[in-house]
Design a protein around this motif. Structure first.
Motif, PDB file in Angstrom:
ATOM      1  N   ALA A   1      25.520 -18.784   0.067  1.00 24.18           N
ATOM      2  CA  ALA A   1      24.901 -19.766  -1.046  1.00 24.18           C
ATOM      3  C   ALA A   1      24.849 -18.952  -2.270  1.00 24.18           C
ATOM      4  N   LEU A   2      23.997 -17.631  -2.321  1.00 21.87           N
ATOM      5  CA  LEU A   2      23.850 -16.892  -3.340  1.00 21.87           C
ATOM      6  C   LEU A   2      25.131 -16.301  -3.749  1.00 21.87           C
ATOM      7  N   LEU A   3      26.057 -15.686  -2.973  1.00 26.34           N
ATOM      8  CA  LEU A   3      27.260 -15.246  -3.196  1.00 26.34           C
ATOM      9  C   LEU A   3      28.330 -16.168  -3.933  1.00 26.34           C
ATOM     10  N   SER A   4      28.054 -17.572  -3.422  1.00 18.91           N
ATOM     11  CA  SER A   4      28.824 -18.512  -4.011  1.00 18.91           C
ATOM     12  C   SER A   4      28.435 -18.630  -5.808  1.00 18.91           C
ATOM     13  N   TRP A   5      27.114 -18.824  -5.779  1.00 11.38           N
ATOM     14  CA  TRP A   5      26.455 -18.798  -7.119  1.00 11.38           C
ATOM     15  C   TRP A   5      26.715 -17.648  -7.923  1.00 11.38           C
ATOM     16  N   LEU A   6      26.804 -16.463  -7.361  1.00 11.05           N
ATOM     17  CA  LEU A   6      27.097 -15.148  -8.096  1.00 11.05           C
ATOM     18  C   LEU A   6      28.561 -15.091  -8.565  1.00 11.05           C
ATOM     19  N   ARG A   7      29.465 -15.552  -7.506  1.00 12.57           N
ATOM     20  CA  ARG A   7      30.694 -15.491  -7.885  1.00 12.57           C
ATOM     21  C   ARG A   7      31.424 -16.351  -9.038  1.00 12.57           C
ATOM     22  N   SER A   8      30.711 -17.292  -9.303  1.00 15.72           N
ATOM     23  CA  SER A   8      30.924 -18.219 -10.372  1.00 15.72           C
ATOM     24  C   SER A   8      30.459 -17.854 -11.667  1.00 15.72           C
ATOM     25  N   ARG A   9      29.521 -16.599 -11.562  1.00 13.27           N
ATOM     26  CA  ARG A   9      29.064 -16.153 -12.856  1.00 13.27           C
ATOM     27  C   ARG A   9      29.531 -14.587 -12.931  1.00 13.27           C
ATOM     28  N   THR A  10      30.392 -14.010 -12.207  1.00 16.18           N
ATOM     29  CA  THR A  10      31.087 -12.575 -12.280  1.00 16.18           C
ATOM     30  C   THR A  10      32.435 -12.653 -12.561  1.00 16.18           C
ATOM     31  N   ALA A  11      32.994 -11.767 -12.958  1.00 16.52           N
ATOM     32  CA  ALA A  11      34.468 -11.660 -13.162  1.00 16.52           C
ATOM     33  C   ALA A  11      35.145 -11.209 -11.629  1.00 16.52           C
TER      34      ALA A  11
ATOM     35  N   ASP B   1       0.769  -1.336  -0.122  1.00 14.22           N
ATOM     36  CA  ASP B   1       0.098  -0.067   0.092  1.00 14.22           C
ATOM     37  C   ASP B   1       0.909   1.086   0.095  1.00 14.22           C
ATOM     38  N   GLY B   2       2.214   1.224  -0.322  1.00 16.45           N
ATOM     39  CA  GLY B   2       3.119   2.480  -0.620  1.00 16.45           C
ATOM     40  C   GLY B   2       3.813   2.713   0.497  1.00 16.45           C
ATOM     41  N   ARG B   3       3.299   1.975   1.719  1.00 14.68           N
ATOM     42  CA  ARG B   3       4.017   2.429   2.959  1.00 14.68           C
ATOM     43  C   ARG B   3       5.380   1.664   3.160  1.00 14.68           C
ATOM     44  N   ALA B   4       6.424   2.067   3.734  1.00 10.97           N
ATOM     45  CA  ALA B   4       7.434   1.431   3.776  1.00 10.97           C
ATOM     46  C   ALA B   4       7.479   0.744   5.344  1.00 10.97           C
ATOM     47  N   SER B   5       8.083  -0.622   5.182  1.00  9.15           N
ATOM     48  CA  SER B   5       8.188  -1.246   6.435  1.00  9.15           C
ATOM     49  C   SER B   5       9.629  -1.834   6.454  1.00  9.15           C
ATOM     50  N   PRO B   6      10.066  -1.968   7.759  1.00 11.07           N
ATOM     51  CA  PRO B   6      11.434  -2.655   7.999  1.00 11.07           C
ATOM     52  C   PRO B   6      11.466  -3.758   7.829  1.00 11.07           C
ATOM     53  N   CYS B   7      12.615  -4.492   7.280  1.00 10.78           N
ATOM     54  CA  CYS B   7      12.988  -5.845   7.003  1.00 10.78           C
ATOM     55  C   CYS B   7      12.429  -6.661   8.219  1.00 10.78           C
ATOM     56  N   SER B   8      11.511  -7.411   8.052  1.00  7.72           N
ATOM     57  CA  SER B   8      11.166  -8.383   9.301  1.00  7.72           C
ATOM     58  C   SER B   8      12.374  -9.408   9.597  1.00  7.72           C
ATOM     59  N   ALA B   9      11.977  -9.946  10.752  1.00  3.39           N
ATOM     60  CA  ALA B   9      12.977 -10.628  11.624  1.00  3.39           C
ATOM     61  C   ALA B   9      13.021 -12.081  10.740  1.00  3.39           C
ATOM     62  N   GLN B  10      11.864 -12.534  10.134  1.00  8.47           N
ATOM     63  CA  GLN B  10      11.812 -13.722   9.369  1.00  8.47           C
ATOM     64  C   GLN B  10      12.820 -13.315   8.091  1.00  8.47           C
ATOM     65  N   MET B  11      12.737 -12.443   7.593  1.00  7.52           N
ATOM     66  CA  MET B  11      13.438 -12.013   6.277  1.00  7.52           C
ATOM     67  C   MET B  11      14.622 -11.885   6.483  1.00  7.52           C
ATOM     68  N   GLU B  12      15.101 -11.382   7.761  1.00 12.61           N
ATOM     69  CA  GLU B  12      16.378 -10.992   8.233  1.00 12.61           C
ATOM     70  C   GLU B  12      17.152 -12.452   8.480  1.00 12.61           C
ATOM     71  N   GLY B  13      16.454 -13.196   8.914  1.00 13.00           N
ATOM     72  CA  GLY B  13      17.069 -14.623   9.251  1.00 13.00           C
ATOM     73  C   GLY B  13      17.331 -15.415   7.614  1.00 13.00           C
ATOM     74  N   PHE B  14      16.312 -15.057   7.016  1.00 11.19           N
ATOM     75  CA  PHE B  14      16.492 -15.791   5.551  1.00 11.19           C
ATOM     76  C   PHE B  14      17.459 -15.240   4.789  1.00 11.19           C
ATOM     77  N   ILE B  15      17.916 -13.694   4.689  1.00 13.13           N
ATOM     78  CA  ILE B  15      18.853 -13.264   4.105  1.00 13.13           C
ATOM     79  C   ILE B  15      20.158 -13.724   4.840  1.00 13.13           C
ATOM     80  N   ARG B  16      20.359 -13.798   6.148  1.00 15.12           N
ATOM     81  CA  ARG B  16      21.569 -14.281   6.655  1.00 15.12           C
ATOM     82  C   ARG B  16      21.934 -15.751   6.256  1.00 15.12           C
ATOM     83  N   ALA B  17      20.943 -16.468   6.106  1.00 14.58           N
ATOM     84  CA  ALA B  17      21.131 -18.041   5.632  1.00 14.58           C
ATOM     85  C   ALA B  17      21.415 -18.172   4.409  1.00 14.58           C
ATOM     86  N   GLU B  18      20.836 -17.284   3.736  1.00 17.08           N
ATOM     87  CA  GLU B  18      21.059 -17.444   1.892  1.00 17.08           C
ATOM     88  C   GLU B  18      22.260 -16.832   1.428  1.00 17.08           C
ATOM     89  N   ARG B  19      22.668 -15.819   1.876  1.00 14.17           N
ATOM     90  CA  ARG B  19      23.569 -14.866   1.474  1.00 14.17           C
ATOM     91  C   ARG B  19      24.882 -15.638   1.263  1.00 14.17           C
TER      92      ARG B  19
END
Length: 193
Positions: free
Chosen positions: A42-52, A22-40
């Protein structure tokens, strides 16, 4: 092992805001924060294999998570991983298009290069003006006949014979006046006033 830029990037994400529909800004939820910490990693590894460069992978990961934050309230948490890996190729494609359209491969790093201007430095310009002022004063201080002969030669471009005829003196006298003028002017300019 996370380096300081990785940690700083991750921390920046947790401070980020997203739209909740609805256009309002909301902070990063604790659940999203945990997801980012856990996935970062693996994502960096995947991206490193595709970037110089490592930095490219870090920036792409940041972009991926920022895009994912748009969905934190509209999609269930179990879909975030799937979304993240749908977003990542899109981010890489966007970055590749941007690099190509900006002709990044043609850019030259200027850091550490000594670029010399063909223009004189400010110090040289000021010194030249001071020398010119000294020369002007030196010419104005010349004896009248000497000054006249010198200016007719240097300013008006007259030959020694023309000056001799114009002033009613011999060519030899013109030579003496020119020699005297040059000697006095050089001495005054070299002396500095």
């Amino acid at each position: 092992m996370a380096n300081s830029s990785t940690t700083e990037s991750a921390e920046a994400l947790f401070d980020a805001t997203s739209s909740d529909g609805d256009g309002r800004a909301s902070p990063c939820s604790a659940q999203m924060e945990g997801f980012i910490r856990a996935e970062r990693p693996a994502l960096l590894s995947w991206l490193r294999s595709r970037t110089a460069l490592e930095q490219d992978a870090e920036e792409a990961a940041q972009d991926c998570f920022m895009r994912l934050l748009r969905y934190q309230h509209s999609k269930p948490a179990f879909a975030w991983r799937f979304l993240l890996y749908r977003i990542a190729p899109s981010v890489l494609a966007d970055r590749a298009r941007r690099t190509k359209s900006h002709h990044a491969a043609d850019h030259v790093q200027l850091d550490g290069l000594d670029i010399v201007s063909a223009e004189p430095s400010q110090e040289r310009i000021i010194a030249g003006r001071e020398e010119l002022a000294l020369l002007r004063t030196a010419i104005l201080d010349l004896p009248p006949k000497c000054k006249q002969v010198f200016l007719l030669n240097r300013l008006h471009g007259m030959t020694y014979a023309q000056i001799a005829k114009h002033c009613g003196i011999s060519v030899k006298m013109v030579e003496k006046h020119i020699h005297k003028a040059v000697t006095l002017c050089l001495a005054k300019v070299e002396k500095g006033g």
